[in-house]
Design an enzyme around this catalytic site. Sequence first.
Site, short mmCIF file in Angstrom:
data_model
loop_
_atom_site.label_atom_id
_atom_site.label_comp_id
_atom_site.label_asym_id
_atom_site.label_seq_id
_atom_site.Cartn_x
_atom_site.Cartn_y
_atom_site.Cartn_z
N CYS A 256 0.81 -1.23 0.00
CA CYS A 256 0.00 0.00 0.00
C CYS A 256 0.83 1.27 0.00
O CYS A 256 0.71 2.09 -0.89
CB CYS A 256 -0.91 0.02 1.23
N ARG A 323 6.20 -7.47 -1.19
CA ARG A 323 6.07 -6.37 -2.15
C ARG A 323 6.71 -5.09 -1.59
O ARG A 323 6.40 -4.67 -0.49
CB ARG A 323 4.60 -6.13 -2.49
#
Length: 427
Positions: A256, A323
């Site tokens: 995010c 990620r």
Amino acid sequence: MSRIAVFGAGYVGLVTGACFAELGHEVVVRDVIPERIDQLRAGDVPIYEPGLDELLRRNAERLTYTLDVAEAVAGAEFLYVAVGTPPTYSGDADLSAVWTVVDELAALEGPAVLVMKSTVPVGTGARVRHRLDEHGLERVGYASNPEFTAEGTAIRDFQHPDRIVIGSFEAADGDAVEELHRGIEAPIVRSDVASAEMIKLAANAALMTRISFINEIANVCEATGADVVRVAEGVGLDRRIGSSFLRAGIGYGGSCFPKDSLALKQLAANSGYHFQLLNAVIEVNELQKRRVIGKLQQRLGSLRGKTVTLLGLAFKPNTDDVREAPSLVLAGRLVAEGATVRAWDPVADGAAALPRATICADPLEALDGADAAVLVTEWPQLAQLDWREAAGRMRTAVLIDGRNMLDPAELRAAGFTYDGIGRAAAT
Ligand code: UDX
């Protein structure tokens, strides 16, 4: 009870689906990846999120999985969009998966409310509304209901949120989404769609700003002889400031923050505004990951031919997600400097993330023969590690604690040369 179609069986979609099923709703989760749907139908959870498998199992009778849009939307009153919105080359959010969902809704027969859970740029709702109208879907309402769940605590965050944000064009659509959350105790913020979209981006930006702020304070602590852990404690007890997100370290990562900060930066830039503060927040975070290399060089000299062990690969504990993890940048920089990388993570798929590193199943084994170690992810296992034995296994017992997780005095007593982040006073 309502019937909900959830588009996207990733972290957000599965948690949203499972939690709505737990509230008693009928949920159909739709994804485009056949293996993912097969796995879910077989009772396997394709991602690591504590408590998710149990929640899905407990609510199995109200949860179905499908590849077929027509099956997903049949009788659905709510269409939750929880697909990925990764950054494009230009840094803008890639909304192609969102548009695919919207374009597929032509199959929808009855009225429904399309609810955007994916993080999208401000203005997306208005564009989706327009596209729905173009498809003759005026009867489909639209609401923005951003998620604030953090990986690793996503279920608790969904069930006990600080607030529920609902933005809609029509009050009735917002009312319906509010009703869907009955059973969850939380303040509800109702707004227009653009403001709801901005709340999500601004909340993330505020959290990232705190992290980059404390990381810069840490860097000044190092230069001036203060200890950022004590500083953060003393600053955070001020009720106007608060203590959360003041942990200095090697920077934020994840699915995010990096993506959403870029998207907000580009959103502002595309509108002709240079978001100076956010640019600085992003730059500080990039530099923070790289400062670790400097610390290693201070202790070891050139890294050419040295072996460095990364302890933890995930961007934070309790997730397998790598990620934008600082570990990736670190490993890349280490290899570029000519070092050999060994690594351990209890959950993340190290071989896939770092094909050039030697991945070990045990942290002590990962430390065998290493010239230095970097604690990258604050996995609880590392607090319990026998550091005395660890020191004995390494060629030189040098540790950079990238999360200030360990007690410097204990580590020194175990034989380590210990560096934290912003802990000059403690060294
Ligand atoms: C975040 C937001 O918290 C959540 O509301 C949003 O919906 C999605 O993004 P998540 O990415 O799962 O959630 O992780 P979070 O726990 O917020 O941590 C993000 C990163 O910041 C991690 O890499 C973490 O290590 C780092 N971090 C966090 C710090 O470096 N210091 C802190 O004090 C807090």
